[in-house]
Write an enzyme that holds these catalytic residues in place. Structure first.
Site, mmCIF file in Angstrom:
data_model
loop_
_atom_site.group_PDB
_atom_site.id
_atom_site.type_symbol
_atom_site.label_atom_id
_atom_site.label_comp_id
_atom_site.label_asym_id
_atom_site.label_seq_id
_atom_site.Cartn_x
_atom_site.Cartn_y
_atom_site.Cartn_z
ATOM 1 N N CYS A 91 5.899 -1.457 0.551
ATOM 2 C CA CYS A 91 5.122 -0.959 1.890
ATOM 3 C C CYS A 91 4.560 0.455 1.629
ATOM 4 O O CYS A 91 5.044 1.359 0.754
ATOM 5 C CB CYS A 91 6.261 -0.843 2.807
ATOM 6 S SG CYS A 91 5.677 0.128 4.256
ATOM 7 N N HIS A 226 1.694 -10.922 7.602
ATOM 8 C CA HIS A 226 0.865 -9.969 8.173
ATOM 9 C C HIS A 226 -0.566 -10.620 8.141
ATOM 10 O O HIS A 226 -0.905 -11.459 7.351
ATOM 11 C CB HIS A 226 0.894 -8.739 6.911
ATOM 12 C CG HIS A 226 1.914 -8.014 6.803
ATOM 13 N ND1 HIS A 226 2.950 -8.715 6.106
ATOM 14 C CD2 HIS A 226 2.556 -6.921 7.088
ATOM 15 C CE1 HIS A 226 3.849 -7.859 5.857
ATOM 16 N NE2 HIS A 226 3.792 -6.530 6.737
ATOM 17 N N CYS A 255 -1.880 0.753 7.122
ATOM 18 C CA CYS A 255 -1.274 -0.516 6.054
ATOM 19 C C CYS A 255 -1.730 -0.348 4.468
ATOM 20 O O CYS A 255 -2.980 -0.727 4.225
ATOM 21 C CB CYS A 255 -1.481 -1.967 6.534
ATOM 22 S SG CYS A 255 -0.324 -3.085 5.923
ATOM 23 N N GLY A 256 -0.713 0.172 3.825
ATOM 24 C CA GLY A 256 -1.283 0.510 2.417
ATOM 25 C C GLY A 256 -1.151 -0.831 1.533
ATOM 26 O O GLY A 256 -2.093 -0.952 0.873
ATOM 27 N N THR A 257 -0.252 -1.482 1.858
ATOM 28 C CA THR A 257 -0.484 -3.020 1.052
ATOM 29 C C THR A 257 -1.436 -3.972 1.613
ATOM 30 O O THR A 257 -2.163 -4.567 0.916
ATOM 31 C CB THR A 257 1.101 -3.706 1.134
ATOM 32 O OG1 THR A 257 1.535 -3.844 2.432
ATOM 33 C CG2 THR A 257 2.191 -2.912 0.316
HETATM 34 O O1 PYC Z 1 1.724 0.384 4.774
HETATM 35 O O2 PYC Z 1 2.248 -1.534 3.206
HETATM 36 C C1 PYC Z 1 2.237 -0.833 4.687
HETATM 37 C C2 PYC Z 1 2.738 -1.679 5.678
HETATM 38 C C3 PYC Z 1 3.209 -2.919 5.600
HETATM 39 C C4 PYC Z 1 3.771 -3.193 6.976
HETATM 40 C C5 PYC Z 1 3.359 -1.935 7.692
HETATM 41 N N1 PYC Z 1 2.864 -1.163 6.848
#
Ligand code: PYC
Length: 334
Positions: A91, A226, A255-257
Site C-alpha cells: 500500500c 481496485h 493511491c501509491g500502488t
Molecule cells: O496507496 O497503494 C495505495 C492504496 C491502496 C489502497 C488504498 N490506497
C-alpha cells in the site's frame, strides 16, 4: 475498564487517506516472510483487522498498517497493510503514513534532511526517503516494488454495462485501468454511487472470469480489487482518477500502488519514459508525483521500478480495546 486486548495506534492521513499505524499489541505474527505472515493473518487473525478497521473503531473506508519485526536483515520494520477490503500485498499511501509516523515518533533514528526507512512488505522491500525539517516529515518518496503491465486492450462483458475495454497492471496490487468514459459517466463527485457501482461490476466480471490475474511469483497475490477510472483529459503528464475499491469505497489519496500500476501501463504503451514526472490526482484533488527510475523484469515479463512522492500528517494516538462483553468483537459495517 476491562479489555481482552490493547492495540496501540498512531493515526495519520496521507493526502486525505487514513493510515492507522498499529505500533503494539500483536506480538510477532508467525511466518518466515511478510507474505507468509499476511496469509497467516488472513487465515487465523482476520477478526483483529475487522475490529480495528470496521465500525465503531473505524469506518467503511478505513485503512491501516501493523508494524512487525522485519523478516529480512536489510529492513528496519515489517509491515502488514490492513483495510476494510482485506490485507493488501502493498500500500503506497500506507507506506508514506508509516514512514512519517516512524520518523515523527522517533521509532527510527532521525537524520536531517533525509531519513531512509526500509520496510519489509508482503510484496517485497520498499524504501522510503523521508524529508525531515526540525523533526517534521515534510514529504516521503517511496521506491516501490517492481510493477508491470499485465494486459493492454482487454475486453470483458460487464452485466448491466455491456462490453468494457480496460488495461490491467500490477503496482503492488492489481489494477484495472480505463477511462471513466467507457461507462458513459461524467467525472463528478455527485455521480459517485454510479461510478462506484461501475467499478465494482468490472472487478466482479474480471474476478469471475479467466482474466482474473495471479502474480507469477506469489500466487497469494491475485484478483482485482481496485479500478482506476481516469478522468477525461488525463495523460502521461497529469492524470486524474476515481479509484473504486472493493467492497465499495474510493481511495481519498492518489493511491501509491495505483500510481505505480498506472505508470507501468503508460510505460508499456510507450507514453511514459524513465525519469519523467507523472502527476497523479485523486478523486478529492490531492496529488502524488510518480517517476519510473529503472527497467527490470518480473518472471521474464518487462517491468519497471516506480517512485512515488507524497505527504502524510499524524492526527492522533489511541489505545483500542476489546471489552469481553462487547457484542461486536469483530466490528461491523452497515
Ligand atoms: O496507496 O497503494 C495505495 C492504496 C491502496 C489502497 C488504498 N490506497
Amino acid at each position: 475498564m476491562r479489555t481482552r486486548h490493547v492495540f496501540h495506534a498512531v493515526d495519520s492521513h496521507t493526502e486525505g487517506m487514513p493510515t492507522r499505524v498499529i505500533t503494539g499489541g500483536f506480538g510477532v505474527i508467525p511466518g518466515a516472510t511478510m507474505a507468509e505472515r499476511r496469509v497467516h493473518f488472513q487465515q487465523h487473525m482476520d477478526q483483529f483487522r475487522t475490529l480495528l478497521m470496521y465500525e465503531p473503531r473505524g469506518h467503511a473506508s478505513m485503512s491501516g498498517a501493523i508494524l512487525q519485526p522485519p523478516t529480512r536483515p536489510d529492513a528496519d520494520y515489517g509491515v502488514l497493510f490492513i483495510e476494510v477490503s482485506g490485507l493488501l500485498p502493498m500500500c503506497g499511501h500506507g507506506t508514506i503514513g508509516v514512514a512519517t509516523v516512524l520518523v515523527e515518533t522517533g521509532m527510527v533514528p532521525v537524520v536531517e534532511p533525509v531519513t531512509t526507512v526500509r520496510l519489509d512488505t508482503p510484496a517485497g522491500l520498499v524504501t522510503a526517503e523521508v524529508q525531515v525539517e526540525n523533526g517534521a516529515a515534510t514529504a516521503v518518496t517511496i521506491r516501490n516494488v517492481a510493477s508491470y503491465s499485465v494486459e493492454l486492450d482487454s475486453k470483458i462483458e460487464v452485466p448491466g454495462w455491456g462490453s468494457v475495454g480496460y488495461d490491467l497492471a500490477f503496482g503492488g496490487n492489481f489494477y484495472a485501468i480505463l477511462p471513466l468514459a467507457e461507462f458513459g459517466l461524467p467525472f463528478e463527485r455527485a455521480r459517485k454511487q454510479e461510478i462506484l457501482q461501475a467499478g465494482l461490476a468490472l472487478m466482479e466480471a474480471i474476478n469471475t472470469s479467466e482474466q482474473r490475474p495471479v502474480h507469477p511469483l506469489e500466487p497469494s497475490f491475485h484478483s482485482v480489487h481496485h479500478v482506476y477510472l481516469a478522468a477525461p483529459g488525463s495523460d502521461a503528464a497529469h492524470s486524474r482518477h476515481a479509484m473504486a475499491i472493493h467492497p465499495g469505497w474510493f481511495d481519498r489519496s492518489p493511491c501509491g500502488t495505483g500510481t505505480s500500476a498506472r505508470m507501468a501501463q503508460l510505460h508499456a504503451r510507450g507514453q511514459l519514459p524513465l525519469e519523467q514526472d507523472f502527476l497523479n490526482e485523486s478523486f478529492i484533488g490531492t496529488r502524488f508525483i510518480g517517476r519510473l527510475v529503472e527497467e527490470t523484469e518480473v518472471a521474464g515479463l518487462p517491468a519497471v521500478i516506480p517512485t512515488v512522492t507524497g505527504r502524510a500528517w499524524v492526527t492522533g494516538t489511541a489505545q483500542y480495546f476489546l471489552d469481553p462483553t462487547d457484542p461486536f468483537p469483530g466490528g461491523f459495517l452497515l
